[in-house]
Design an enzyme around this catalytic site. Structure first.
Site, mmCIF file in Angstrom:
data_model
loop_
_atom_site.group_PDB
_atom_site.id
_atom_site.type_symbol
_atom_site.label_atom_id
_atom_site.label_comp_id
_atom_site.label_asym_id
_atom_site.label_seq_id
_atom_site.Cartn_x
_atom_site.Cartn_y
_atom_site.Cartn_z
ATOM 1 N N CYS A 9 13.508 -1.888 15.962
ATOM 2 C CA CYS A 9 13.841 -0.358 16.462
ATOM 3 C C CYS A 9 15.202 -0.566 16.793
ATOM 4 C CB CYS A 9 13.121 -0.468 17.878
ATOM 5 S SG CYS A 9 13.324 0.752 18.721
ATOM 6 N N CYS A 60 15.665 -0.468 20.941
ATOM 7 C CA CYS A 60 15.491 -1.653 21.785
ATOM 8 C C CYS A 60 15.323 -3.033 20.905
ATOM 9 C CB CYS A 60 13.950 -1.488 22.661
ATOM 10 S SG CYS A 60 12.514 -1.775 21.758
ATOM 11 N N VAL A 91 -4.850 7.177 5.737
ATOM 12 C CA VAL A 91 -3.661 7.256 6.190
ATOM 13 C C VAL A 91 -2.648 7.569 5.282
ATOM 14 C CG1 VAL A 91 -4.111 5.632 8.139
ATOM 15 C CG2 VAL A 91 -3.682 4.654 5.978
ATOM 16 N N ARG A 123 0.868 -1.162 -0.066
ATOM 17 C CA ARG A 123 0.099 -0.085 0.050
ATOM 18 C C ARG A 123 0.932 1.181 0.065
ATOM 19 N NH1 ARG A 123 -3.908 -0.343 4.887
ATOM 20 N NH2 ARG A 123 -4.583 1.679 3.914
ATOM 21 N N CYS A 176 7.319 1.366 17.631
ATOM 22 C CA CYS A 176 8.050 0.276 18.188
ATOM 23 C C CYS A 176 6.824 -0.504 18.993
ATOM 24 C CB CYS A 176 9.142 0.582 19.044
ATOM 25 S SG CYS A 176 9.856 -0.654 19.716
ATOM 26 N N HIS A 226 -6.525 8.102 11.919
ATOM 27 C CA HIS A 226 -6.211 6.793 12.110
ATOM 28 C C HIS A 226 -4.428 6.451 11.613
ATOM 29 C CE1 HIS A 226 -10.653 5.386 10.828
ATOM 30 N NE2 HIS A 226 -10.373 5.667 12.225
ATOM 31 N N ASN A 252 -20.470 12.794 -1.973
ATOM 32 C CA ASN A 252 -19.932 11.434 -1.841
ATOM 33 C C ASN A 252 -20.764 11.051 -3.319
ATOM 34 O OD1 ASN A 252 -20.084 8.322 -1.378
ATOM 35 N ND2 ASN A 252 -19.515 9.150 0.467
ATOM 36 N N ALA A 309 -15.739 13.796 -5.766
ATOM 37 C CA ALA A 309 -15.030 14.983 -5.030
ATOM 38 C C ALA A 309 -14.322 15.659 -5.770
ATOM 39 C CB ALA A 309 -14.159 14.285 -3.805
HETATM 40 C C1 BV8 Z 1 -12.196 1.417 18.382
HETATM 41 C C2 BV8 Z 1 -6.725 2.225 9.303
HETATM 42 C C3 BV8 Z 1 -12.273 1.276 21.010
HETATM 43 C C4 BV8 Z 1 -5.461 1.569 8.872
HETATM 44 C C5 BV8 Z 1 -8.782 1.693 9.709
HETATM 45 C C6 BV8 Z 1 -20.056 -2.165 15.695
HETATM 46 C C7 BV8 Z 1 -20.758 -0.828 15.732
HETATM 47 C C8 BV8 Z 1 -19.733 0.310 16.021
HETATM 48 C C9 BV8 Z 1 -18.563 0.050 16.129
HETATM 49 C C10 BV8 Z 1 -17.744 -1.193 16.095
HETATM 50 C C11 BV8 Z 1 -18.677 -2.049 15.824
HETATM 51 N N1 BV8 Z 1 -17.685 -3.215 15.970
HETATM 52 C C12 BV8 Z 1 -16.562 -2.945 16.287
HETATM 53 C C13 BV8 Z 1 -16.682 -1.683 16.166
HETATM 54 C C14 BV8 Z 1 -15.470 -0.542 16.301
HETATM 55 C C15 BV8 Z 1 -14.653 -0.287 15.114
HETATM 56 C C16 BV8 Z 1 -15.652 -0.042 14.063
HETATM 57 O O1 BV8 Z 1 -16.062 0.941 13.766
HETATM 58 N N2 BV8 Z 1 -16.085 -1.103 13.079
HETATM 59 C C17 BV8 Z 1 -16.878 -0.954 11.891
HETATM 60 C C18 BV8 Z 1 -16.197 -1.101 10.727
HETATM 61 C C19 BV8 Z 1 -18.253 -1.480 12.274
HETATM 62 N N3 BV8 Z 1 -13.757 0.532 15.552
HETATM 63 C C20 BV8 Z 1 -12.602 0.424 15.844
HETATM 64 O O2 BV8 Z 1 -12.043 -0.662 15.957
HETATM 65 C C21 BV8 Z 1 -11.920 1.525 16.356
HETATM 66 N N4 BV8 Z 1 -11.320 1.545 17.419
HETATM 67 O O3 BV8 Z 1 -13.284 1.377 18.616
HETATM 68 O O4 BV8 Z 1 -11.597 1.761 19.820
HETATM 69 C C22 BV8 Z 1 -12.008 0.172 21.682
HETATM 70 C C23 BV8 Z 1 -10.694 -0.429 21.453
HETATM 71 C C24 BV8 Z 1 -10.648 -1.358 22.247
HETATM 72 C C25 BV8 Z 1 -11.639 -2.376 22.847
HETATM 73 C C26 BV8 Z 1 -12.888 -1.630 22.775
HETATM 74 C C27 BV8 Z 1 -13.048 -0.408 22.210
HETATM 75 C C28 BV8 Z 1 -10.561 1.676 15.393
HETATM 76 C C29 BV8 Z 1 -10.924 1.847 13.894
HETATM 77 C C30 BV8 Z 1 -9.874 1.984 13.249
HETATM 78 C C31 BV8 Z 1 -10.105 1.174 11.776
HETATM 79 N N5 BV8 Z 1 -8.792 1.450 10.999
HETATM 80 N N6 BV8 Z 1 -7.754 1.626 9.135
HETATM 81 C C32 BV8 Z 1 -5.310 1.379 7.417
HETATM 82 O O5 BV8 Z 1 -5.834 1.912 6.628
HETATM 83 O O6 BV8 Z 1 -4.784 0.182 7.041
HETATM 84 S S1 BV8 Z 1 -10.290 1.817 9.060
HETATM 85 C C33 BV8 Z 1 -10.717 2.000 7.653
HETATM 86 O O7 BV8 Z 1 -11.947 2.454 7.450
HETATM 87 C C34 BV8 Z 1 -9.879 3.082 6.738
HETATM 88 O O8 BV8 Z 1 -8.745 3.152 7.155
HETATM 89 C C35 BV8 Z 1 -10.508 4.427 6.800
HETATM 90 O O9 BV8 Z 1 -9.956 5.373 7.383
HETATM 91 C C36 BV8 Z 1 -11.854 3.794 7.531
HETATM 92 C C37 BV8 Z 1 -12.969 4.453 6.957
HETATM 93 O O10 BV8 Z 1 -13.360 4.170 5.758
HETATM 94 P P1 BV8 Z 1 -13.727 5.359 4.559
HETATM 95 O O11 BV8 Z 1 -12.718 6.194 4.658
HETATM 96 O O12 BV8 Z 1 -14.872 5.871 4.804
HETATM 97 O O13 BV8 Z 1 -13.875 4.606 3.480
HETATM 98 P P2 BV8 Z 1 -14.719 3.644 2.428
HETATM 99 O O14 BV8 Z 1 -14.139 2.609 1.512
HETATM 100 O O15 BV8 Z 1 -15.951 2.708 3.645
HETATM 101 O O16 BV8 Z 1 -15.802 4.493 1.679
HETATM 102 C C38 BV8 Z 1 -15.424 5.451 0.628
HETATM 103 C C39 BV8 Z 1 -16.574 6.385 0.325
HETATM 104 O O17 BV8 Z 1 -16.149 7.189 -0.644
HETATM 105 C C40 BV8 Z 1 -17.863 5.660 -0.173
HETATM 106 O O18 BV8 Z 1 -18.906 5.814 0.658
HETATM 107 C C41 BV8 Z 1 -17.835 6.000 -1.748
HETATM 108 O O19 BV8 Z 1 -19.150 5.934 -2.309
HETATM 109 C C42 BV8 Z 1 -17.115 7.192 -1.663
HETATM 110 N N7 BV8 Z 1 -16.270 7.553 -3.110
HETATM 111 C C43 BV8 Z 1 -15.559 6.623 -3.772
HETATM 112 N N8 BV8 Z 1 -15.146 7.179 -4.710
HETATM 113 C C44 BV8 Z 1 -15.488 8.470 -4.380
HETATM 114 C C45 BV8 Z 1 -16.237 8.727 -3.293
HETATM 115 N N9 BV8 Z 1 -17.004 9.992 -2.830
HETATM 116 C C46 BV8 Z 1 -16.563 10.832 -3.884
HETATM 117 N N10 BV8 Z 1 -15.745 11.018 -4.785
HETATM 118 C C47 BV8 Z 1 -15.034 9.829 -5.325
HETATM 119 N N11 BV8 Z 1 -14.396 9.730 -6.345
HETATM 120 ZN ZN ZN Z 2 11.701 0.150 20.470
#
Ligand code: BV8
Ligand code: ZN
Length: 248
Positions: free
Chosen positions: A155, A158, A104, A71, A131, A123, A221, A239
Site C-alpha cells: 500500500c 500505509c 471475478v 489467474r 490493503c 465476489h 447449464n 451458455a
Molecule cells: C460467508 C472468489 C459468512 C475468489 C469464491 C455449508 C453449507 C452452506 C454454506 C457453507 C457451508 N460451509 C461453509 C459455507 C460457507 C461458504 C460456502 O458457501 N461454501 C460452500 C462451498 C459449501 N461461503 C462462504 O464462505 C462465503 N462467505 O459465508 O460469509 C460468514 C463469514 C464468517 C463467518 C461465518 C459466516 C464466501 C464465499 C465466497 C467464496 N469465494 N471465490 C476467487 O474466485 O478466487 S467462490 C467460487 O465459487 C468462485 O469464485 C465462484 O464465484 C463460486 C461459485 O462457483 P460457480 O460460479 O458456480 O462455479 P462452479 O465451477 O461451481 O460451477 C460451474 C457451473 O457451470 C457448473 O454447474 C457447470 O455445469 C456449468 N458449466 C460449465 N461450462 C458451461 C456451463 N454451463 C453453461 N455453459 C457452459 N459452457
Molecule cells: Zn494501506
C-alpha cells in the site's frame, strides 16, 4: 432442447417487469476461463483452503499472490463470449434488468462497458487490490511479482501488504452489493441462472430468493445442478449458444 422450451423461457422473460440474471463460472467457460467444480475445474487441482481463505493469505501471501497473478494473466488473455455480450446488450436495452455475477473475471463488465450496463459482482474482482492494513481499494491490473515476500504489492499509504480484492471463503460479502442483489431477486418476475453449480452461499440464495418470491426460474447449464429440480424451465447446453437465443 426444443424451440418450444426456448420460446417458453423467452416469454417468461418478456412478461417479467423485473429480471435478474445470475451467473457463475460456466458463463465464462467458452471464453477459456476455467470453472471451479466439475471436469477441469480449479478445485480439482488446487485446494481452496490453501489459496482462497484469509488464513491461507496470512500463512503464505506469496503463494496466494502467485496463484491470483496466474489467474489474472490467464483471464486477461480471454475475451467476453456470445453469452456475456447478449446479457450486456439485453440489460442495456430494457429497464428492470439486474445482472448479478459470482465471477471475478470481469468479463461481464468488459462486455457491459461497450453496451453501457452495470453488473453486481458478489465476489469482487481479480483486477483490484485491497490493503490489509488500512482497507483502501484500488484497481490493479498489471503483473504481480510473487518471487518473494519483498516483491509483493504494498500500500502506498500505509505500507501494508495488498491482497486481491476478492471475497474468500469465510469472509462476508460487501453488504451493499449483496443487499442490492437480494432486493433485485425479491422483486424479480423471472430469474435467469447461467452456468453456476449454485453451491456457494450466500450467493446462491439470489436464485432461491427469487423463486420463493414467485419468479419464474430459468436455468441454463451444461449439467444438472442443485438448482435444477427447483427450476421452472431447464435449458441444458452451452451458455454461449443458448443465452443469445433467449435474449435476442
Ligand atoms: C460467508 C472468489 C459468512 C475468489 C469464491 C455449508 C453449507 C452452506 C454454506 C457453507 C457451508 N460451509 C461453509 C459455507 C460457507 C461458504 C460456502 O458457501 N461454501 C460452500 C462451498 C459449501 N461461503 C462462504 O464462505 C462465503 N462467505 O459465508 O460469509 C460468514 C463469514 C464468517 C463467518 C461465518 C459466516 C464466501 C464465499 C465466497 C467464496 N469465494 N471465490 C476467487 O474466485 O478466487 S467462490 C467460487 O465459487 C468462485 O469464485 C465462484 O464465484 C463460486 C461459485 O462457483 P460457480 O460460479 O458456480 O462455479 P462452479 O465451477 O461451481 O460451477 C460451474 C457451473 O457451470 C457448473 O454447474 C457447470 O455445469 C456449468 N458449466 C460449465 N461450462 C458451461 C456451463 N454451463 C453453461 N455453459 C457452459 N459452457
Ligand atoms: Zn494501506
Amino acid at each position: 432442447m426444443t424451440d418450444d422450451v426456448v420460446e417458453r423461457a423467452r416469454q417468461a422473460l418478456h412478461a417479467a417487469e423485473h429480471v435478474v440474471i445470475f451467473t457463475g463460472a460456466g458463463v465464462s467457460a467458452e471464453s477459456g476461463v476455467p470453472t471451479f467444480r466439475g471436469a477441469g475445474g480449479l478445485w480439482k487441482t488446487f485446494r481452496a483452503e490453501d489459496l482462497a481463505t484469509p488464513e491461507a493469505f496470512a500463512r503464505d501471501p506469496r503463494l496466494v499472490w502467485e496463484w491470483y497473478g496466474w489467474r489474472r494473466t490467464l483471464v486477461a488473455a480471454c475475451a467476453p463470449n456470445a453469452a456475456h455480450e447478449a446479457i450486456a446488450r439485453y440489460a442495456a436495452s430494457r429497464r428492470g434488468v439486474t445482472v448479478v455475477t459470482q465471477n471475478v473475471d470481469g468479463l461481464h463488465q468488459r462486455a457491459a462497458r461497450d453496451a453501457n450496463a452495470s453488473v453486481l459482482a458478489l465476489h469482487g474482482t481479480l483486477f483490484g487490490v485491497r490493503c490489509t492494513g488500512c482497507g483502501r481499494r484500488a484497481p490493479h491490473d498489471g503483473p504481480v511479482d510473487a518471487t518473494s515476500l519483498g516483491t509483493l504489492p504494498r500500500c502506498d499509504a500505509c505500507g501494508a501488504l495488498l491482497r486481491p480484492d476478492v471475497v474468500w471463503f469465510g469472509e462476508t460479502l460487501d453488504p451493499r452489493v449483496l443487499d442490492a442483489a437480494f432486493d433485485a431477486a425479491r422483486s424479480a418476475g423471472a430469474c435467469l441462472v447461467v452456468g453456476t453449480s449454485a453451491v456457494v452461499q450466500p450467493a446462491a440464495s439470489v436464485a432461491t430468493l427469487a423463486a420463493r418470491a414467485g419468479a419464474t426460474l430459468i436455468e441454463v447449464n451444461a449439467e444438472e445442478t442443485s438448482l435444477s429440480s427447483a427450476a421452472d424451465i431447464v435449458l441444458r447446453g452451452k451458455a454461449g449458444e443458448i443465452v443469445p437465443r433467449l435474449l435476442e
